[in-house]
Design a protein around this motif. Structure first.
Motif, PDB file in Angstrom:
ATOM      1  N   UNK A  98       0.846  -1.197   0.000  1.00 12.91           N
ATOM      2  CA  UNK A  98       0.000   0.000   0.000  1.00 12.91           C
ATOM      3  C   UNK A  98       0.878   1.242   0.000  1.00 12.91           C
ATOM      4  N   UNK A  99       0.472   2.207  -0.783  1.00 11.90           N
ATOM      5  CA  UNK A  99       1.172   3.481  -0.833  1.00 11.90           C
ATOM      6  C   UNK A  99       0.250   4.514  -0.237  1.00 11.90           C
ATOM      7  N   UNK A 100       0.726   5.167   0.800  1.00 17.94           N
ATOM      8  CA  UNK A 100      -0.118   6.175   1.452  1.00 17.94           C
ATOM      9  C   UNK A 100       0.060   7.505   0.739  1.00 17.94           C
ATOM     10  N   UNK A 101      -1.077   8.096   0.381  1.00 12.12           N
ATOM     11  CA  UNK A 101      -1.053   9.417  -0.239  1.00 12.12           C
ATOM     12  C   UNK A 101      -1.881  10.341   0.638  1.00 12.12           C
ATOM     13  N   UNK A 102      -1.349  11.490   0.827  1.00 12.09           N
ATOM     14  CA  UNK A 102      -2.101  12.461   1.604  1.00 12.09           C
ATOM     15  C   UNK A 102      -3.144  13.101   0.710  1.00 12.09           C
ATOM     16  N   UNK A 103      -4.089  13.764   1.304  1.00 17.53           N
ATOM     17  CA  UNK A 103      -5.137  14.421   0.513  1.00 17.53           C
ATOM     18  C   UNK A 103      -4.553  15.527  -0.345  1.00 17.53           C
ATOM     19  N   UNK A 104      -3.499  16.200   0.142  1.00 19.09           N
ATOM     20  CA  UNK A 104      -2.872  17.255  -0.655  1.00 19.09           C
ATOM     21  C   UNK A 104      -2.248  16.681  -1.921  1.00 19.09           C
ATOM     22  N   UNK A 105      -1.628  15.518  -1.803  1.00 18.47           N
ATOM     23  CA  UNK A 105      -1.037  14.884  -2.983  1.00 18.47           C
ATOM     24  C   UNK A 105      -2.118  14.524  -3.986  1.00 18.47           C
ATOM     25  N   UNK A 106      -3.226  14.001  -3.504  1.00 15.52           N
ATOM     26  CA  UNK A 106      -4.303  13.607  -4.410  1.00 15.52           C
ATOM     27  C   UNK A 106      -4.931  14.816  -5.088  1.00 15.52           C
ATOM     28  N   UNK A 107      -5.170  15.878  -4.331  1.00 19.22           N
ATOM     29  CA  UNK A 107      -5.753  17.083  -4.924  1.00 19.22           C
ATOM     30  C   UNK A 107      -4.756  17.748  -5.861  1.00 19.22           C
TER      31      UNK A 107
END
Length: 178
Positions: free
Chosen positions: A114-123
């Protein structure tokens, strides 16, 4: 739970003594087992084939006895051969089934991490204008000019053969090559 080095339950000399006793006992058991197998084999052979009584037999009776023994040997050899064929057939069948099992199992794929992405990265990935812009790959390619190849006119081959025959034709080919 572990506080410093553990002390063994038995000392080294005690372990060595126990090991040597076990090895002696195992050797004695192997010898006894070999003797038991030998006696079992003799018992089976004596039960299957009683000892021969050849004392006081004439030549003709000895020949008949030999022929009878040869027939028995042939029967046993046929049975042994049949068993070998069955064993070989079963071995090949086992090998093919093992290959099929391996093929059915297939290659195990590794589990994905699993790769954790923050919401800022996704946006940021959705709002980044450079990623949304359509890339024009053809703009970066070099242009190559095609040279038109000189094509010879298609003429009647019979005229060409007649023109190239003899020394004159060889001279034309030599001149064309230069």
């Amino acid at each position: 739970m572990s506080e410093g080095p553990r002390k063994p339950k038995y000392s080294a000399t005690r372990r060595l003594l126990l090991k040597s006793k076990l090895l002696k006992k195992a050797a004695a058991m192997l010898v006894a087992e070999a003797e038991e197998k030998k006696h079992e084999k003799e018992r089976v052979v004596n039960a299957s084939f009683p000892p021969l009584k050849m004392a006081g037999l004439s030549v003709q009776e000895l020949q008949d006895l030999c022929k009878d023994l040869h027939r028995k040997i042939d029967v046993v050899d046929e049975a042994r051969y049949d068993m070998q064929i069955k064993v070989a057939k079963n071995d090949t069948e086992i090998q093919t089934l093992n290959q099929k099992i391996i093929e059915l199992k297939g290659v195990k794929r590794p589990s994905l991490k699993r790769v954790k992405k923050t919401t800022d990265d996704m946006l940021g990935a959705y709002t980044d204008t450079s990623k949304l812009m359509k890339a024009d790959f053809k703009a970066n390619l070099k242009t190559v000019k095609k040279e038109d190849e000189k094509r010879e006119e298609v003429t009647d081959w019979r005229k060409n053969v007649a023109a190239m025959s003899g020394m004159e034709g060889r001279k034309k080919l030599f001149d064309a090559g230069q």
